[in-house]
Design a protein around this motif. Structure first.
Motif, mmCIF file in Angstrom:
data_model
loop_
_atom_site.group_PDB
_atom_site.id
_atom_site.type_symbol
_atom_site.label_atom_id
_atom_site.label_comp_id
_atom_site.label_asym_id
_atom_site.label_seq_id
_atom_site.Cartn_x
_atom_site.Cartn_y
_atom_site.Cartn_z
ATOM 1 N N UNK A 48 166.991 17.453 86.430
ATOM 2 C CA UNK A 48 168.231 16.729 86.132
ATOM 3 C C UNK A 48 168.008 15.526 85.221
ATOM 4 N N UNK A 49 166.755 15.273 84.836
ATOM 5 C CA UNK A 49 166.436 14.049 84.100
ATOM 6 C C UNK A 49 166.333 14.236 82.594
ATOM 7 N N UNK A 50 166.492 15.480 82.114
ATOM 8 C CA UNK A 50 166.450 15.714 80.672
ATOM 9 C C UNK A 50 165.096 16.118 80.120
ATOM 10 N N UNK A 51 164.162 16.469 80.992
ATOM 11 C CA UNK A 51 162.838 16.889 80.545
ATOM 12 C C UNK A 51 162.851 18.355 80.120
ATOM 13 N N UNK A 52 161.933 18.716 79.219
ATOM 14 C CA UNK A 52 161.863 20.088 78.713
ATOM 15 C C UNK A 52 161.337 21.043 79.776
ATOM 16 N N UNK A 53 161.573 22.324 79.565
ATOM 17 C CA UNK A 53 161.092 23.348 80.503
ATOM 18 C C UNK A 53 159.568 23.357 80.568
#
Length: 378
Positions: free
Chosen positions: A5-10
């Protein structure tokens, strides 16, 4: 709240899963979005709260965009107070960057070792993790450029200011591009830190999770009144009586650290010292052996404690008290981490009793005080 949910990449999410990171700590949950959005950040949280990953992950994300445009100079500068912390922070960058589409080269640079290999390693570097003195040497040799730095991080900023790095840091900061992101990380908000915060940070997001005192809940504290001449035998009694397999001992001087180690080894207790007079190779080896459980006892000065990060260290012993109550809290905070309980034991001579009272008042906790004369040691 999951990391997703924090916007980090896969890719980073998969690496986090591989490293058994299940959900962000409170500091990570707030730092990651703020840094991703390129805000200046002042991060105040206790030691062991996850601050390093809290800035490493979003910086790596932002670097993926930056590195799409070729540039031969470093983009990120992390300034730290000790060699051990430089290695520790660099290791976190390397762990989380290994599967990224755009490869990220991280180099730890610090004094006490040959400068030539570091000069060579800096070719093509993206993230430089440095102690101020060695960085200035490399700048004077034109081995590194700060002209492309987009993000500056001061890690353990409180300690760096206390250790007298101000002149060196002022010089380094004067060489940085004015348009950049600034991140200050600290366990405490000191007056010096407030001053540099006002000079460095532009409209910062201030993230303060809790005071370092909050980490004391998992730590069982006890103190023994022991005369200075009996501290050595009593220390050995404690190690053997409690069958300590892994214990970190603090002393206030290099001389005292060496004396403790020599006595322990003469009594067949495996111990090593880490302090500023030891070679980097010796310090690295001792820390690695201690962390892995191969070394039973590590004896350190306060400065060296900044590179000792063990999630479940069972015992900490204060052979003598530090001058600062904050240093006392930092020392015992090496244990009682990652939801694991720990024991902190202090050996207090009669002339330290008043000072120990001040420490307890500052801490907001009373510590059980036992007269060692009541204990029979073999």
């Amino acid at each position: 709240m999951p990391f997703s949910s924090l916007g980090l990449s896969s890719v980073l999410l998969n690496t986090l899963a591989d490293q058994n990171f299940t959900e962000p700590s409170p500091i990570q949950a707030q730092c990651i979005p703020a840094i991703l959005n390129k805000h200046d950040v002042l991060c105040i949280a206790k030691t062991g709260s996850g601050k390093t990953a809290g800035y490493v992950l979003p910086i790596l994300m932002n670097l993926q965009q930056t590195l799409a445009v070729k540039n031969r100079h470093a983009h990120v500068l992390v300034l730290v107070p000790t060699r051990e912390l430089a290695e520790q922070v660099a290791a976190v960058f390397k762990t989380f960057s290994k599967n990224l589409l755009q490869s990220v080269k991280t180099v730890a640079i610090y004094g006490g070792v040959s400068i030539n290999p570091q000069m060579m390693a800096l070719q093509g570097v993206h993230v430089a993790v440095a102690t101020p003195g060695r960085l200035l040497e490399l700048l004077n040799s034109n081995a590194v450029s700060l002209s492309a730095i987009e993000t500056l991080i001061l890690d353990e900023a409180d300690k760096m200011l206390n250790l007298g790095f101000k002149e060196e840091m002022d010089k380094i900061i004067s060489l940085l591009p004015k348009a950049r992101q600034n991140i200050l990380c600290s366990a405490t908000l000191s007056k010096d830190l407030q001053n540099i915060h006002q000079l460095l940070l532009k409209n910062p997001i201030v993230i303060k999770i809790e005071t370092e005192d909050g980490s004391l809940d998992l730590i069982k504290q006890v103190a023994y009144i022991v005369s200075n001449e009996k501290k050595g035998p009593f220390l050995r009694y404690l190690i053997n009586h409690h069958e300590m397999k892994q214990v970190l001992i603090f002393a206030s001087s290099v001389h005292q650290v060496d004396a403790i180690v020599n006595k322990l080894r003469k009594n067949n207790i495996d111990a090593k010292a880490v302090h500023s007079k030891k070679s980097q190779g010796s310090r690295t080896e001792s820390l690695a052996n201690f962390k892995s459980g191969k070394l039973r006892v590590l004896v350190a000065t306060d400065l060296m404690a900044r590179g000792i990060d063990i999630s479940s260290l069972p015992f900490v012993i204060n052979y003598e008290l530090p001058r600062s109550p904050k240093d006392y809290i930092h020392r015992i905070g090496r244990t009682g981490r990652a939801a694991s309980h720990g024991d902190a034991i202090s050996l207090v001579s009669t002339n330290e009793l008043d000072h120990f009272g001040i420490i307890q008042k500052k801490m907001g906790k009373q510590v059980e005080l036992i007269d060692s004369e009541q204990i029979r040691i073999k």
